[in-house]
Write a protein that holds these residues in place. Structure first.
Motif, PDB file in Angstrom:
ATOM      1  N   SER A   1      37.794  41.298  39.707  1.00 52.90           N
ATOM      2  CA  SER A   1      36.593  41.828  39.593  1.00 52.90           C
ATOM      3  C   SER A   1      35.677  41.262  40.795  1.00 52.90           C
ATOM      4  O   SER A   1      35.876  39.961  41.039  1.00 52.90           O
TER       5      SER A   1
ATOM      6  N   ARG B   1      40.177  49.786  50.505  1.00 52.54           N
ATOM      7  CA  ARG B   1      41.071  49.155  51.724  1.00 52.54           C
ATOM      8  C   ARG B   1      42.279  48.783  50.692  1.00 52.54           C
ATOM      9  O   ARG B   1      42.305  48.334  49.810  1.00 52.54           O
TER      10      ARG B   1
ATOM     11  N   GLU C   1      41.431  47.873  46.836  1.00 52.20           N
ATOM     12  CA  GLU C   1      40.100  47.723  46.408  1.00 52.20           C
ATOM     13  C   GLU C   1      39.590  49.237  45.887  1.00 52.20           C
ATOM     14  O   GLU C   1      39.713  50.290  46.591  1.00 52.20           O
ATOM     15  N   THR C   2      39.131  49.127  44.703  1.00 52.70           N
ATOM     16  CA  THR C   2      38.958  50.434  43.857  1.00 52.70           C
ATOM     17  C   THR C   2      37.987  50.024  42.774  1.00 52.70           C
ATOM     18  O   THR C   2      37.775  49.018  42.445  1.00 52.70           O
ATOM     19  N   LYS C   3      37.060  51.269  42.446  1.00 51.03           N
ATOM     20  CA  LYS C   3      36.405  51.178  41.360  1.00 51.03           C
ATOM     21  C   LYS C   3      36.422  52.463  40.527  1.00 51.03           C
ATOM     22  O   LYS C   3      35.584  52.501  39.681  1.00 51.03           O
TER      23      LYS C   3
ATOM     24  N   PRO D   1      34.657  41.702  44.084  1.00 50.44           N
ATOM     25  CA  PRO D   1      34.744  43.112  43.938  1.00 50.44           C
ATOM     26  C   PRO D   1      35.892  43.378  43.269  1.00 50.44           C
ATOM     27  O   PRO D   1      36.738  42.628  42.986  1.00 50.44           O
ATOM     28  N   ASP D   2      35.895  44.727  42.781  1.00 48.99           N
ATOM     29  CA  ASP D   2      37.160  45.189  41.771  1.00 48.99           C
ATOM     30  C   ASP D   2      38.249  45.568  42.551  1.00 48.99           C
ATOM     31  O   ASP D   2      38.323  46.299  43.724  1.00 48.99           O
ATOM     32  N   ARG D   3      39.434  45.061  42.145  1.00 46.44           N
ATOM     33  CA  ARG D   3      40.575  45.239  42.901  1.00 46.44           C
ATOM     34  C   ARG D   3      41.885  45.249  41.839  1.00 46.44           C
ATOM     35  O   ARG D   3      41.696  44.610  40.890  1.00 46.44           O
TER      36      ARG D   3
ATOM     37  N   VAL E   1      47.263  44.330  47.686  1.00 44.86           N
ATOM     38  CA  VAL E   1      45.593  44.310  46.929  1.00 44.86           C
ATOM     39  C   VAL E   1      44.912  45.523  47.407  1.00 44.86           C
ATOM     40  O   VAL E   1      44.836  45.974  48.609  1.00 44.86           O
TER      41      VAL E   1
ATOM     42  N   GLU F   1      41.957  35.480  47.930  1.00 43.79           N
ATOM     43  CA  GLU F   1      40.838  35.765  49.042  1.00 43.79           C
ATOM     44  C   GLU F   1      41.450  34.871  50.191  1.00 43.79           C
ATOM     45  O   GLU F   1      41.239  35.609  51.173  1.00 43.79           O
TER      46      GLU F   1
END
Length: 423
Positions: free
Chosen positions: A66, A97, A113-115, A68-70, A111, A176
């Protein structure tokens, strides 16, 4: 001069020896590991699908991060091909992404990126078929039915980690660090729309099931409960219609390639893929011949009805008719999916997913999913589609689909669409 040549030779040896040693070390390191060869993206109105292809069967581990949410997927004992796409903008409301990288010497990391909420994504593995192993990541509507779908899209709040695995802060930092890096061709239609529904039952003609006949039933061998749960294809009955055949060549391309030849080639490749996935397959024809018992003496309607009767008699789950488009303008190109205008929503869904699967594989232009009154999709009792793979009148698309590689890709695209439809 001889001393100069000797000096040059020694310098080259000093330069090349480390490179040869490095190549040898790399070969030894990846020996026995799965090579991640490519990543395919399929975007639809209800979900986005990511397919990661590899040369060997492999396991995977899912991690939730989290802020950001991934969603992170690790592929142990794997190495990433330099040819594979590594950083993609998914351009989907369900995922942003996608990044793929060699996380360490033995792990490929994905990886996304999603919500979307935890009920609106899924990660699973497919084995067998044309590719040894595929890791599939779905984001969006992952329910078995598209009815009353509800996509859980949070309002920006951080997604809570799933209880299965909570990574330490050091691993989050590592993520990261690593990732910072025209008109359609003529098809026989009804003189007028009688309004018959897909559920109507016909009086099927007798279908001869012989080794040389126009119908092929796929292997019923057990491919495992795991495959059944993942693909939804084990035990499915699928009817494949290779358009035209025998005295009916279909459209003819600029170099003389006949539509009937391409459709049978793709249909045969598709049959092999489906059987490998555990499906039972019924082919309307397996060679260059008409389907009706009357052969060349049959009317157009009798020939088309014979194709429908095969699917109806076997109570197939879906029916797919494979064709090539054609137009007087040689510049016309692209892929189109068709479904009966007054048929079920399932037929439209099937047509849309197969069209998209073909486009994802062979890279053709999308001409959309359209309603039609074509005989074979109107007179079959199950969800049905007629797919125009590409334009045989277009020299480049004729060459692509006539090639063995192009036919295999088109078949894989149809398979992808079928899997998407049943999942």
């Amino acid at each position: 001069m001889r001393h100069l040549r000797l000096l040059i030779f020694m310098l080259l040896a000093l330069i090349l020896l480390p490179l040869q040693a490095s190549a040898s070390d790399f070969g030894e390191r990846v020996s026995g590991m799965a090579e991640v060869t490519g990543v395919r993206i399929s975007s639809h109105s209800d979900k986005v699908r990511i397919v990661v292809e590899a040369t060997k069967d492999m396991a995977f581990k899912k991690i939730i991060l989290s802020n950001p949410d991934r969603v992170v997927v690790d592929l142990p004992n794997a190495w990433l091909s330099p040819k594979a796409r590594k950083d993609l903008d998914l351009d989907s409301p369900f995922a942003g992404r996608l990044k793929v990288a060699q996380f360490d010497k033995q792990t490929v990391r994905i990886v996304v990126e999603t919500k979307v909420g935890r009920n609106n994504y899924n990660v699973f593995k497919l084995t067998g078929g044309a590719t040894a192993c595929r890791i599939v990541l779905d984001f969006g509507d992952i329910s078995e039915s598209s009815d009353n779908r509800k996509i859980d899209l949070p309002d920006g709040s951080a997604q809570q980690p799933e209880p299965a695995y909570t990574p330490p802060a050091s691993e989050t930092d590592e993520v990261e660090k690593e990732m910072a890096s025209p008109d359609k061709s003529e098809r026989t239609e009804e003189p007028q729309d009688t309004g018959k529904k897909e559920t109507e039952k016909k009086n099927p003609i007798k279908v001869e099931e012989t080794p040389s006949g126009g119908i092929f039933e796929g292997s019923d061998k057990d491919s495992g409960d795991e495959l059944d749960k993942i693909t939804g294809l084990k035990g499915r009955k699928i009817a494949i219609d290779a358009g035209h055949g025998g005295s009916d060549s279909g459209a003819i391309g600029p170099t003389g390639v006949m539509e009937k030849t391409i459709t049978l080639k793709v249909a045969t490749e598709l049959k092999n893929l489906l059987v490998a996935e555990g499906a039972t397959v019924y082919m309307t024809r397996t060679k260059d011949t008409e389907v009706s018992p009357k052969k060349g003496r049959a009317t157009d309607i009798e020939e088309l009805q014979a194709r429908c009767d095969i699917a109806n008699a076997k109570d197939a789950d879906i029916f797919i008719s494979i064709h090539m488009d054609s137009f007087t303008n040689a510049a016309a190109k692209g892929t189109t999916g068709y479904y009966y205008a007054r048929g079920s929503k399932k037929s439209r869904e099937l047509a849309d997913k197969i069209r998209q699967g073909v486009i994802d594989q062979i890279g053709t232009q999308s001409r959309g999913t359209q309603s039609c009154n074509f005989y074979v999709v109107k007179h079959t009792d199950m969800p049905a589609t007629l797919v125009e793979l590409a334009f045989i009148s277009n020299r480049a698309e004729e060459k692509l689909l006539y090639s063995d590689a192009g036919a295999k890709k088109a078949a894989q695209g149809i398979l992808d669409g079928i899997e998407d439809y049943f999942n």
